[in-house]
Design a protein around this motif. Structure first.
Motif, PDB file in Angstrom:
ATOM      1  N   ASP A   4       0.809  -1.209   0.000  1.00  0.00           N
ATOM      2  CA  ASP A   4       0.000   0.000   0.000  1.00  0.00           C
ATOM      3  C   ASP A   4       0.845   1.264   0.000  1.00  0.00           C
ATOM      4  O   ASP A   4       0.403   2.300  -0.474  1.00  0.00           O
ATOM      5  CB  ASP A   4      -0.937   0.015   1.215  1.00  0.00           C
ATOM      6  N   TRP A   5       2.051   1.207   0.533  1.00  0.00           N
ATOM      7  CA  TRP A   5       2.904   2.387   0.575  1.00  0.00           C
ATOM      8  C   TRP A   5       4.184   2.231  -0.240  1.00  0.00           C
ATOM      9  O   TRP A   5       4.812   3.222  -0.591  1.00  0.00           O
ATOM     10  CB  TRP A   5       3.246   2.755   2.015  1.00  0.00           C
ATOM     11  N   PRO A   8       3.794   3.614  -4.141  1.00  0.00           N
ATOM     12  CA  PRO A   8       3.825   5.080  -4.177  1.00  0.00           C
ATOM     13  C   PRO A   8       5.184   5.664  -3.777  1.00  0.00           C
ATOM     14  O   PRO A   8       5.633   6.656  -4.356  1.00  0.00           O
ATOM     15  CB  PRO A   8       2.740   5.489  -3.179  1.00  0.00           C
ATOM     16  N   LEU A   9       5.845   5.031  -2.813  1.00  0.00           N
ATOM     17  CA  LEU A   9       7.175   5.491  -2.402  1.00  0.00           C
ATOM     18  C   LEU A   9       8.173   5.355  -3.547  1.00  0.00           C
ATOM     19  O   LEU A   9       8.948   6.283  -3.826  1.00  0.00           O
ATOM     20  CB  LEU A   9       7.662   4.714  -1.183  1.00  0.00           C
ATOM     21  N   LEU A  10       8.157   4.213  -4.224  1.00  0.00           N
ATOM     22  CA  LEU A  10       9.062   4.005  -5.365  1.00  0.00           C
ATOM     23  C   LEU A  10       8.753   4.965  -6.505  1.00  0.00           C
ATOM     24  O   LEU A  10       9.666   5.509  -7.130  1.00  0.00           O
ATOM     25  CB  LEU A  10       8.986   2.553  -5.835  1.00  0.00           C
ATOM     26  N   ALA A  11       7.468   5.179  -6.777  1.00  0.00           N
ATOM     27  CA  ALA A  11       7.086   6.126  -7.831  1.00  0.00           C
ATOM     28  C   ALA A  11       7.536   7.534  -7.473  1.00  0.00           C
ATOM     29  O   ALA A  11       8.060   8.272  -8.318  1.00  0.00           O
ATOM     30  CB  ALA A  11       5.579   6.086  -8.063  1.00  0.00           C
ATOM     31  N   PHE A  36      -1.342   2.714 -12.696  1.00  0.00           N
ATOM     32  CA  PHE A  36      -1.114   1.848 -11.535  1.00  0.00           C
ATOM     33  C   PHE A  36      -1.966   2.232 -10.324  1.00  0.00           C
ATOM     34  O   PHE A  36      -2.438   1.370  -9.605  1.00  0.00           O
ATOM     35  CB  PHE A  36       0.366   1.825 -11.161  1.00  0.00           C
ATOM     36  N   ALA A  37      -2.125   3.536 -10.077  1.00  0.00           N
ATOM     37  CA  ALA A  37      -2.923   3.969  -8.933  1.00  0.00           C
ATOM     38  C   ALA A  37      -4.409   4.053  -9.281  1.00  0.00           C
ATOM     39  O   ALA A  37      -5.245   4.198  -8.399  1.00  0.00           O
ATOM     40  CB  ALA A  37      -2.419   5.310  -8.408  1.00  0.00           C
ATOM     41  N   GLY A  38      -4.727   4.014 -10.576  1.00  0.00           N
ATOM     42  CA  GLY A  38      -6.117   3.986 -11.010  1.00  0.00           C
ATOM     43  C   GLY A  38      -6.864   5.301 -10.912  1.00  0.00           C
ATOM     44  O   GLY A  38      -8.082   5.321 -10.897  1.00  0.00           O
ATOM     45  N   LEU A  39      -6.134   6.407 -10.874  1.00  0.00           N
ATOM     46  CA  LEU A  39      -6.803   7.704 -10.802  1.00  0.00           C
ATOM     47  C   LEU A  39      -7.284   8.148 -12.173  1.00  0.00           C
ATOM     48  O   LEU A  39      -6.668   7.827 -13.193  1.00  0.00           O
ATOM     49  CB  LEU A  39      -5.843   8.764 -10.251  1.00  0.00           C
TER      50      LEU A  39
END
Length: 121
Positions: A4-5, A8-11, A36-39
């Motif tokens: 879950d984190w 996003p941390l790598l991105a 990847f995050a689906g926004l």
């Protein structure tokens, strides 16, 4: 959960490094946010705009210190960039999301092809 984190941390790490280099961290961020995050595309664009401001502010002093700013083109580039950003934002808010995604995808393909076939400098 770690996943879950971690992604996003790598991105954020990858886009931060690229933004510091001045070579497309925002583009990578848009890909991450949409694929990847689906926004939705529009939300990813807004996040990208907010991300760009502190990233640019953090990397600009190093580029200036190392002489990587061509002062003779700064004002014309900034003026054209601001005008076109306003026009682009206006156009994007009225465009169908599917068309906006296709335009962005086409842009990525063109940039990728240019980089693949560009002669060494």
């Amino acid at each position: 959960m770690v996943k879950d984190w971690l992604l996003p941390l790598l991105a954020g790490t990858a886009t931060g490094v690229l933004s510091g280099f001045g070579v497309g961290g925002g583009t990578l961020l848009l890909i991450y946010l949409t694929a990847f995050a689906g926004l939705p595309q529009e939300q990813a664009q807004g996040i990208n705009l907010l991300y760009f401001l502190p990233a640019a502010a953090a990397s600009l002093p190093a580029h200036a210190k190392n002489g990587f700013l061509e002062k003779s083109v700064l004002l014309p580039a900034i003026a054209a960039g601001l005008a076109c950003a306003a026009l682009g934002a206006w156009a994007a808010t009225g465009m169908d999301t599917a068309l906006l995604r296709r335009c962005f995808g086409g842009f990525l393909i063109l940039v990728g092809l240019r980089e693949l076939f560009r002669k060494g400098e």
